[in-house]
Write an enzyme that holds these catalytic residues in place. Structure first.
Site, short mmCIF file in Angstrom:
data_model
loop_
_atom_site.label_atom_id
_atom_site.label_comp_id
_atom_site.label_asym_id
_atom_site.label_seq_id
_atom_site.Cartn_x
_atom_site.Cartn_y
_atom_site.Cartn_z
N PHE A 27 -25.13 -63.72 5.18
CA PHE A 27 -25.82 -64.09 3.95
C PHE A 27 -26.82 -63.00 3.55
CE2 PHE A 27 -29.39 -66.31 1.78
CZ PHE A 27 -28.71 -66.58 0.60
N GLN A 28 -26.71 -62.53 2.35
CA GLN A 28 -27.57 -61.48 1.80
C GLN A 28 -27.56 -60.19 2.61
OE1 GLN A 28 -31.39 -63.34 0.82
NE2 GLN A 28 -30.54 -63.93 -1.17
N MET A 86 -31.41 -45.58 -31.06
CA MET A 86 -30.89 -44.26 -30.72
C MET A 86 -29.36 -44.26 -30.73
SD MET A 86 -31.58 -41.21 -30.15
CE MET A 86 -33.16 -40.76 -29.46
N LYS A 108 -34.39 -57.75 10.45
CA LYS A 108 -35.34 -58.82 10.69
C LYS A 108 -35.79 -58.87 12.14
CE LYS A 108 -36.13 -63.42 8.85
NZ LYS A 108 -35.52 -64.62 8.24
N GLU A 155 -37.17 -57.22 -8.95
CA GLU A 155 -37.37 -56.03 -8.10
C GLU A 155 -37.30 -54.74 -8.93
OE1 GLU A 155 -35.42 -58.56 -7.33
OE2 GLU A 155 -36.03 -59.30 -5.35
C1 TPP Z 1 -30.28 -49.35 -19.10
C2 TPP Z 1 -29.76 -48.61 -20.27
N1 TPP Z 1 -28.70 -49.09 -20.96
C3 TPP Z 1 -28.23 -48.41 -22.03
C4 TPP Z 1 -28.78 -47.25 -22.43
C5 TPP Z 1 -28.23 -46.48 -23.62
N2 TPP Z 1 -29.23 -46.39 -24.69
C6 TPP Z 1 -30.01 -45.29 -24.85
S1 TPP Z 1 -31.10 -45.46 -26.10
C7 TPP Z 1 -30.54 -46.99 -26.46
C8 TPP Z 1 -31.12 -47.78 -27.58
C9 TPP Z 1 -32.48 -48.23 -27.32
O1 TPP Z 1 -32.83 -49.17 -28.29
P1 TPP Z 1 -34.31 -49.67 -28.41
O2 TPP Z 1 -34.85 -50.05 -27.09
O3 TPP Z 1 -34.37 -50.74 -29.45
O4 TPP Z 1 -35.11 -48.39 -28.88
P2 TPP Z 1 -34.94 -47.50 -30.21
O5 TPP Z 1 -33.94 -46.45 -29.94
O6 TPP Z 1 -34.50 -48.42 -31.31
O7 TPP Z 1 -36.29 -46.94 -30.42
C10 TPP Z 1 -29.51 -47.36 -25.61
C11 TPP Z 1 -28.76 -48.62 -25.69
C12 TPP Z 1 -29.86 -46.76 -21.65
N3 TPP Z 1 -30.45 -45.60 -21.91
N4 TPP Z 1 -30.34 -47.47 -20.61
#
Ligand code: TPP
Lengths: 179, 580
Positions: free
Chosen positions: B132-133, B495, B182, B70
């Protein structure tokens, strides 16, 4: 961090009569870690329009933002905020004391008279006293009655009416929500 | 007792669709058709089965895309909504189906994306029994929806859906959720559809105040160092043309927010770059020298402003914004203009003088030169063995002439893609800005491609984020959706690793990430792909991807520890932006 001193505000929110709005409104406060000191909801002078009266403490620089967040809700017609000098407000306290204390001499009776409180009901084992006033006044009565044994005490939320004379629909017309 | 003359909800007089003797479930589908919905993204389950059953009779009129999760459905609906500027629609069942929508709803709320989410719910009699759900999705989604409502009677359905579309799409757009029990889906009703015209408690758009327009024009006509901050609101209001006219007449320099990208061509002489934490050097530094900021359809997010105490100390601020609660929320407006960006710009246009800011623009150009020397050239002149992300995006931009729709995930690659892709066409940037939702790109690209099938749609993701929603390759497979996918694989959650390097003594706590063989994985889904590791193969790899008639995955193994610069450290002043 905002280090500004907080002030007490009474907020009036006029809303449609819709399930879930209470939740939507309180979330706005809880999300910002604003403690709601009292909350009263009732139908306003306009049919189907509800009025939330909410008392909070907040930094003055944030109150207008909070009002904006309230008015952003689709089913909120208008929100106002006031300081105590802008409004006439009341709360109500109910006190349950044992009837035997009450009939034992005239001490309790004198307290009630002095505080302009009134007796709502006398039963063989308990008596209910009512006092309307500001929080300090209902609390003062509580303190005076306490040595005589309070079985139960409840205080309502604040209800408030603003001193300015404009009616809700005039405001709504001004902002364009009503034709 | 007083009575308001205006009814709570006003509908259009015209009945645009009707069918006597139908069911609530069919009324849902008929209502969506009446709103000209051509695509639904969703996933069935017990509590929404009657609606899916009714849908089965209308597959010649509306397309349904079965996603693999979803979250995939809602991000696809967001991608669709962003390129089409109309509400994306998604279906989910009760309980886990509904809770799987939550991330997308929150994302759409902060990024002002119109969505109508329809969830099934247990039958009315079971509400509150932990059936349920049964999940209180109306309660859960309250703080992240513009409006939500639980429907328990079939007869309420047309009006609830009409309201949902009206609220989602008008004013500052946002997500709405309708939770339909429902029994309401099964119940009989006479269907009659009238569009929603007005809700008395809701004022989507205010009339402009002429004095404010005059005050704003006066500031614009007398300033010396102005800067326009162009936001998503320009795109939402479809104000691109009048915006450009306004800019060309007034001569004002324009900087864009992340979501405002592609509101104006980055090649326009007045365009001075991209704002914010990883934006361009010039617009960040010059914000703090400006004497006037003209913010159009943007909300002064902290990623744009950096520390507020030191933000734009010398500037007066004109804030054009449709959502009154944004005025003075983060930055005090000298002249607030509450209203639609297009209307506001149209009103301002005749009052602004023709001016030129050659010297001031030259200062931006000087900043660009510095950024080019310190950042861009380093990123482009490969001294490293491995390919750098910037090289990939630069080449992609050149090869597509900046005309593709770029759908980015979240992380370093997102900042690089939005910095280096030279958006030449409008409505070409789909990204998760306010929420920064990893896993957004692939499903959002699916939705975008369905929304604008004639355009090239390219998802750019990191190796981390791609793995959050890569199951949607199955959606691509089943529906033959020719989206292109670039995975920039640095073997890190890049990042976060960058922050660990800069602010946590290089303690790389749980940021190295192993990945499957993405190309093999894609091929298991019937999606062709190649992996590029050598610089001299990059160009042919990109060509192969772009020329493919079908979906294609290009994995590029990039430099592991590349950092994105410039950078405004979190909470620092925009003028303290670091170039290295
Ligand atoms: C759902 C989610 N979980 C954690 C984060 C924190 N976060 C921001 S950037 C990042 C790293 C992303 O890594 P990647 O997808 O390999 O991209 P890159 O930065 O290496 O280009 C994370 C863990 C987020 N933004 N969203």
């Amino acid at each position: 961090m905002n280090t500004e001193a907080k002030k007490q505000y009474t907020i009036s929110v006029f809303t449609e009569d819709k399930i879930g709005l209470l939740n939507r409104i309180t979330i706005i406060f809880t999300r910002r870690k604003i403690n709601v000191e009292s909350l009263t909801v009732s139908e306003s002078e306009t049919k189907g329009i509800f009025r939330f009266t909410i008392v909070i403490e907040l930094e003055p620089s944030n109150i207008e933002k909070l009002r904006g967040q309230l008015e952003k809700q689709v089913e909120v017609l208008k929100a106002f905020y006031y300081q105590d000098h802008d409004i006439v407000y009341q709360e109500i306290g109910l006190y349950k004391i044992s009837t035997s204390e009450f009939v034992n001499g005239d001490k309790v009776e004198n307290i009630i008279r002095k505080n302009n409180a009134r007796i709502l009901r006398i039963e063989p084992d308990y008596t209910i006293v009512e006092k309307t006033g500001h929080e300090e006044e209902t609390r003062a009565l509580f303190e005076e009655l306490e040595p005589h044994g309070i079985l139960s005490f409840v205080r309502s939320g604040r209800v408030a009416i603003a001193k300015p004379m404009k009616r809700l629909h005039v405001y709504l017309k001004e902002i364009g929500k009503l034709d | 007792m007083l009575v308001l003359e205006q009814p709570f909800v006003e509908t259009e007089k015209e009945v645009i669709a009707s069918k006597p003797n139908t069911t609530g479930a069919e009324a849902v589908i008929l209502s969506l058709l009446a709103e000209n919905v051509d695509t639904i993204f969703g996933y069935p389950g017990g509590a929404i089965m009657p609606i899916y059953d009714a849908l089965y009779d209308y597959l010649d009129k509306v397309k349904h895309i079965l996603t693999r999760h979803e979250q995939g459905a809602i991000h696809a609906a967001q991608g669709y909504a962003r390129v089409r500027r109309k509400a994306g629609v998604c279906f989910a069942t009760s309980g886990p189906g509904a809770t799987n929508l939550i991330t997308g709803i929150a994302d759409a709320m902060v990024d002002s994306t119109p969505l109508v989410c329809i969830t099934g719910q247990v039958t009315e009699g079971l509400l509150g029994t932990d059936a349920f759900q049964e999940t209180d999705v109306v309660g859960i989604s309250m703080p992240i929806t513009k409006w939500n409502y639980q429907v328990t009677k079939a007869e309420e359905i047309p009006q609830a859906i009409a309201k949902a579309f009206y609220i989602a799409e008008s004013g500052r757009p946002g997500p709405v959720l309708l939770d339909i029990t429902k029994n309401a889906q099964f119940e009989g009703c006479d269907f009659k559809y009238q569009k929603c015209r007005r809700i008395r408690s809701y004022l989507p758009k205010r009339a402009l105040v002429p004095e404010k327009i005059a005050e704003a024009a006066e500031l614009i006509n007398s300033c010396k160092k102005p800067l326009v901050l162009a936001g998503h609101g320009i795109l939402i209001a479809k104000a691109q043309e009048v915006f450009q006219e306004f800019i060309e007449k007034s001569g004002l320099p324009v900087a864009s927010t992340l979501l405002g990208l592609s509101a104006m061509s980055v090649e326009h002489p007045n365009y001075v770059g991209y704002l914010g934490m990883h934006g361009n050097y010039g617009p960040n530094v010059k914000t703090n020298e400006a004497d006037l900021l003209i913010a159009v359809g943007m909300r002064f997010d902290d990623r744009v402003t950096g520390g507020l105490d030191t933000y734009a100390p010398d500037a007066k601020v004109i804030h054009i914004e449709i959502d009154p609660s944004e005025i003075n929320k983060n930055v005090k407006a000298t002249v607030p203009i509450i209203g639609d960006a297009k209307e506001a710009l149209e009103a301002l246009l005749p009052h602004v003088n023709e001016r030129k800011y050659d010297e001031w623009l030259a200062e931006f150009a000087e900043c660009d030169r510095l950024e080019d020397e310190k950042v861009v050239q380093k990123a482009l002149a490969p001294t490293t063995e491995k390919i750098k992300m910037v090289e990939v995006i630069k080449m992609l931009s050149d090869k597509t002439e900046g005309k593709a729709v770029i759908v980015t995930d979240v992380g370093q690659h997102q900042m690089i893609a939005t910095r280096y892709y030279k958006f030449a066409e409008t409505e070409s940037n789909v990204t998760s800005g306010g929420l920064g939702t990893m896993g957004f790109a692939l499903p959002a690209a699916i939705g975008a491609k369905i929304g604008v099938p004639h355009r090239d749609v390219i998802a750019v993701a990191g190796d981390g984020g791609f793995q959050m929603t890569l199951q949607e390759l199955g959606t691509i497979m089943q529906n033959d959706i020719p989206v292109k996918i670039i995975v920039l694989n640095n073997h890190f959650l890049g990042m976060v690793r960058q922050w660990q390097e800069l602010f946590f003594d290089r303690r790389y706590s749980f940021t190295d990430i192993e990945s499957p063989d993405f190309v093999t994985l894609a091929s298991a889904y019937g999606v062709k792909g190649i992996q590029v590791t050598d610089r001299d193969k990059l160009e042919s790899g990109l060509t192969q991807m772009l020329e493919s008639k079908e979906s294609f995955l290009l994995e590029v193994i990039v430099e592991k520890e590349e950092n994105v610069f410039p950078m405004v450290p979190s909470g620092a002043s925009v003028s303290d932006i670091r170039l290295e």
